[in-house]
Design a protein around this motif. Sequence first.
Motif, PDB file in Angstrom:
ATOM      1  N   SER A  54       0.835  -1.207   0.000  1.00 32.96           N
ATOM      2  CA  SER A  54       0.000   0.000   0.000  1.00 32.96           C
ATOM      3  C   SER A  54       0.867   1.253   0.000  1.00 32.96           C
ATOM      4  N   ARG A  55       0.385   2.295  -0.687  1.00 34.78           N
ATOM      5  CA  ARG A  55       1.089   3.571  -0.691  1.00 34.78           C
ATOM      6  C   ARG A  55       0.647   4.477   0.458  1.00 34.78           C
ATOM      7  N   ALA A  56      -0.211   3.961   1.373  1.00 36.92           N
ATOM      8  CA  ALA A  56      -0.669   4.764   2.512  1.00 36.92           C
ATOM      9  C   ALA A  56       0.527   5.308   3.280  1.00 36.92           C
ATOM     10  N   GLU A  57       0.438   6.572   3.689  1.00 37.81           N
ATOM     11  CA  GLU A  57       1.614   7.272   4.217  1.00 37.81           C
ATOM     12  C   GLU A  57       2.187   6.644   5.481  1.00 37.81           C
ATOM     13  N   LEU A  93      -7.647   1.026  16.908  1.00 35.86           N
ATOM     14  CA  LEU A  93      -6.307   1.568  16.685  1.00 35.86           C
ATOM     15  C   LEU A  93      -6.393   2.785  15.773  1.00 35.86           C
ATOM     16  N   ARG A  94      -5.859   3.901  16.241  1.00 40.13           N
ATOM     17  CA  ARG A  94      -5.845   5.136  15.431  1.00 40.13           C
ATOM     18  C   ARG A  94      -4.417   5.526  15.080  1.00 40.13           C
ATOM     19  N   PHE A  95      -4.166   5.732  13.784  1.00 37.54           N
ATOM     20  CA  PHE A  95      -2.906   6.269  13.306  1.00 37.54           C
ATOM     21  C   PHE A  95      -3.069   7.783  13.152  1.00 37.54           C
ATOM     22  N   HIS A  96      -2.238   8.556  13.829  1.00 38.23           N
ATOM     23  CA  HIS A  96      -2.298  10.017  13.752  1.00 38.23           C
ATOM     24  C   HIS A  96      -1.403  10.475  12.602  1.00 38.23           C
ATOM     25  N   LEU A  97      -2.038  10.855  11.493  1.00 42.69           N
ATOM     26  CA  LEU A  97      -1.320  11.246  10.288  1.00 42.69           C
ATOM     27  C   LEU A  97      -0.959  12.728  10.340  1.00 42.69           C
ATOM     28  N   ALA A  98      -0.169  13.180   9.374  1.00 44.52           N
ATOM     29  CA  ALA A  98       0.220  14.587   9.309  1.00 44.52           C
ATOM     30  C   ALA A  98      -1.011  15.466   9.107  1.00 44.52           C
ATOM     31  N   HIS A 108      -6.415  11.269  10.393  1.00 44.57           N
ATOM     32  CA  HIS A 108      -6.155   9.963  11.003  1.00 44.57           C
ATOM     33  C   HIS A 108      -6.784   8.880  10.144  1.00 44.57           C
ATOM     34  N   THR A 109      -6.398   7.661  10.396  1.00 45.56           N
ATOM     35  CA  THR A 109      -7.067   6.490   9.835  1.00 45.56           C
ATOM     36  C   THR A 109      -7.079   5.421  10.915  1.00 45.56           C
ATOM     37  N   PRO A 294     -11.449   4.106   5.918  1.00 39.88           N
ATOM     38  CA  PRO A 294     -10.030   4.478   6.056  1.00 39.88           C
ATOM     39  C   PRO A 294      -9.702   5.943   5.757  1.00 39.88           C
ATOM     40  N   ARG A 295     -10.263   6.521   4.699  1.00 38.64           N
ATOM     41  CA  ARG A 295     -10.078   7.934   4.359  1.00 38.64           C
ATOM     42  C   ARG A 295      -8.597   8.331   4.264  1.00 38.64           C
ATOM     43  N   VAL A 296      -7.791   7.473   3.660  1.00 40.99           N
ATOM     44  CA  VAL A 296      -6.391   7.792   3.411  1.00 40.99           C
ATOM     45  C   VAL A 296      -6.002   7.184   2.070  1.00 40.99           C
ATOM     46  N   ASP A 297      -5.224   7.904   1.294  1.00 49.54           N
ATOM     47  CA  ASP A 297      -4.795   7.401  -0.002  1.00 49.54           C
ATOM     48  C   ASP A 297      -3.984   6.126   0.183  1.00 49.54           C
TER      49      ASP A 297
END
Length: 324
Positions: A54-57, A93-98, A108-109, A294-297
């Motif tokens: 995946s290209r997810a950041e 589980l939450r990933f805190h994105l930029a 987040h995703t 998910p709402r993340v590329d």
Amino acid sequence: MPLPTDEQLIANAKEVIALFHQAFGPHPGFRPGHAKGQLVRGTFVPTKAAGDLSRAEHFHAPSTPVTVRFSNSTGLPLIPDGDPHAEPRGAALRFHLADDKTTGHRRHTDVIGHSVPAFPARNGVEFAHFLRAIGGSEAELGAYLEKNPPAKTFLTYPKPLTQSFATTPYFALTAYKFVNKDGKETYIRYELEPVAGIHTLPEGTDVKGLDPEYLFKELATRLKAGTAAAAAAQGPIKFKLVAQLANEGDPTDDISLQWSQAGHRKVELGTVTLETLVDDNATEQKHVIFDPIPRVDGIEPSADPMLEFRAAVYLLSGRERRAA
């Protein structure tokens, strides 16, 4: 997190929230399901294999801050940890994105799972029927289960009492589509595997003799006062985030149908390391609303109808919680 526009879906979500309140009573400020919980913080470090899928950041960054909420089942904020109805346990589980560079909004995703690899319903309407059946007579429930195998599988699936949130596996049963930098698509289901191994309380444990807060106290003992004290105790807590890859013909639009554990390739996506309790747990839990979409590329929702339904339930109940 926008509210879905489907009016029928919104009505279904409101009905399910009402059924939870009917079953467990209104508890303002708490979730209608998995009401008793604790937030913890840590970091996620990805593997190279995650970036290949995946290209997810967060699969390409050196590390990403995370928050995890461990919880008991039911809408009872004071349910004893040893109550069998507190199974299955939950982990979100939450990933805190930029932050968004244009708006400054936090991004987040999330990954949301529970401790059994089964789910009782295919969509929100079926889930409402399931809740009504549980609230009915024993004969009514029995008749319902005979006509609905996924619900029967979920209710009868072995649920030994949890020894620790840190030694319990969690399954996020909705399928997602990973897309890598070359556009290759792979359907997956997430799992969280405890690095410390899977451990449960011995069969026949006297639940009446258990501290009603034994799980949450044990969690605090592992993580108290940060990493130094945790190291002196048993922490930090580590999980492997794993992707179970779909085989040809596996259903990707039905959360209630299991994928076999045998014959499926699993890819380790990275390690979640949890080190500290969230200080103002009650306030933070009231505020945070997890999102199954998910709402993340690089990660796309599947056609599973439970995604939009759960998103609506979480958002509507979250608004109730914040307003309490």
